[in-house]
Design a protein around this motif. Structure first.
Motif, mmCIF file in Angstrom:
data_model
loop_
_atom_site.group_PDB
_atom_site.id
_atom_site.type_symbol
_atom_site.label_atom_id
_atom_site.label_comp_id
_atom_site.label_asym_id
_atom_site.label_seq_id
_atom_site.Cartn_x
_atom_site.Cartn_y
_atom_site.Cartn_z
ATOM 1 N N PRO A 161 -109.014 10.707 52.204
ATOM 2 C CA PRO A 161 -108.826 9.185 52.455
ATOM 3 C C PRO A 161 -108.404 8.176 51.692
ATOM 4 O O PRO A 161 -107.376 7.281 51.612
ATOM 5 N N THR A 162 -107.960 9.040 50.175
ATOM 6 C CA THR A 162 -108.074 7.615 49.674
ATOM 7 C C THR A 162 -106.524 8.173 48.295
ATOM 8 O O THR A 162 -106.009 7.975 47.347
ATOM 9 N N LEU A 221 -104.151 5.670 46.070
ATOM 10 C CA LEU A 221 -104.794 4.387 46.705
ATOM 11 C C LEU A 221 -105.028 4.624 45.156
ATOM 12 O O LEU A 221 -105.522 5.072 44.249
ATOM 13 N N GLN A 248 -104.503 12.538 56.791
ATOM 14 C CA GLN A 248 -103.479 12.735 55.704
ATOM 15 C C GLN A 248 -101.811 11.520 55.805
ATOM 16 O O GLN A 248 -101.847 11.241 54.888
ATOM 17 N N LYS A 254 -99.805 2.067 54.084
ATOM 18 C CA LYS A 254 -99.843 3.359 55.252
ATOM 19 C C LYS A 254 -101.483 3.312 54.984
ATOM 20 O O LYS A 254 -101.749 3.816 56.264
ATOM 21 N N ARG A 255 -101.724 3.836 54.092
ATOM 22 C CA ARG A 255 -103.404 4.442 54.137
ATOM 23 C C ARG A 255 -104.326 3.197 55.002
ATOM 24 O O ARG A 255 -105.088 3.699 55.349
ATOM 25 N N ASN A 256 -104.082 1.759 54.594
ATOM 26 C CA ASN A 256 -104.700 1.272 55.462
ATOM 27 C C ASN A 256 -104.599 0.506 56.695
ATOM 28 O O ASN A 256 -106.042 0.437 57.650
ATOM 29 N N ARG A 311 -109.335 2.007 45.844
ATOM 30 C CA ARG A 311 -110.411 2.605 46.290
ATOM 31 C C ARG A 311 -111.970 2.906 46.434
ATOM 32 O O ARG A 311 -112.537 2.631 47.636
#
Length: 302
Positions: A156-157, A160, A82, A135-137, A165
């Motif tokens: 993961p999303t 987003l 996360q 940052k998620r990417n 998503r």
């Protein structure tokens, strides 16, 4: 089918609390698996043991036939947690090149960027300056850097937008089609319903349901036929209630719902009797309803 992960009678106890209680399951190559459950259900503990971050109190875990801490296992495993934490004052491209250098067969940079949604401009930015979505990417890219065969995604999303998503799950299905195995957790139950091949539902440290989204919903949530009345005859609902396989008739959101054990049989009778209804729909139930009903039943059983 090639087995990627095998968990056999695994438990984890912290002092006097059993966080995971004798769980067993097997995951095959190319599967997309959702691990669901309320907070405190044991999901994070189970994943931490699969990643080799925690040791089981009892039982065994094997990835690719070996213990989680085996070097060859780690070389074939990627994880997106996360929180993404990277060293300050490194640009995104530098971070990715550093992590890629740790693996014997890393994913080439061009494919890595295409898969994970990073823009050319992102690669030149300092990692700590990225937005939440960027940052998620980056977290996705770090998980994919070693070209892993097994991927763990923890929520993961989160953060987003809808289009991001959708793009993420398109990429996950692309990876599964290439033979990658994906295990993910999410609080967005619709994501699990839409994207998982199989769901493991945790409750108080145990696995209480294991199957495809449709299998879980069909076992727990009643299917229904819903209609709108063409004319409100005084005995319409009584006629609907007498249709074969109907166990309940109720009103919800302006529609009449017929809970049924077999929607096909009920629909056939509804058409044959030509009752005064219109806009007929079949309602298959939602995963969040199954989740809510199952956890409620378990609480009541205690």
């Amino acid at each position: 089918m090639e087995s990627i992960l095998e968990v056999n009678q695994v438990s984890k106890t912290f002092k006097d609390k059993k966080a995971v209680n004798r769980i067993s399951f097997r995951i095959d190559k190319g599967d997309i698996i959702a691990i669901l459950g309320p907070n405190g259900a044991g999901k994070t503990t189970a994943i931490s043991m699969m990643l080799g971050l925690l040791e089981p109190t009892e039982g065994t875990i094997r990835l690719f036939g070996k213990p989680p801490k085996d070097r060859t296992v780690r070389e074939r495993t990627g994880a997106m947690l996360q929180e993404v934490s990277v060293m300050d004052r490194l640009r995104v491209k530098e971070v990715l090149e550093l992590v890629r250098s740790y693996y014997p067969n890393p994913l080439d940079m061009e494919t890595l960027v295409r898969l994970t949604g990073l823009a050319e401009g992102d690669l030149k930015r300092f990692a700590e300056k990225l937005s939440g979505g960027q940052k998620r990417n980056l977290g996705f890219a770090l998980a994919m850097a070693g070209n892993p065969d097994l991927l763990f995604f923890d929520e993961p999303t989160v953060g987003l937008d809808i289009s991001a998503r959708r793009r993420f799950w398109d990429r996950v299905r692309e990876l599964a089609a290439l033979g990658k195995t994906v295990i993910f957790t999410t609080h967005y139950l619709q994501e699990a319903d839409d994207n998982a091949d199989r769901i493991l539902l945790f409750h108080q440290g145990s696995i209480v349901a294991d199957g495809t989204p449709e299998e879980i919903k069909s076992r727990i949530v009643k299917r229904a036929v819903s209609v709108l009345p063409r004319d409100e005859g005084p005995d319409l609902r009584e006629k609907l209630r007498r249709l074969p396989m109907v166990s309940e008739c109720y009103d919800k959101d302006g529609r009449i719902y017929l809970a049924t054990e077999d929607t096909d049989v009920t629909l056939a009778a509804l058409f044959a009797q030509n009752l005064g209804v219109r806009d007929i729909r079949t309602e298959q139930g939602r995963l969040d309803e199954a989740f809510e009903q199952l956890t409620l039943n378990l609480k009541e059983a205690k």
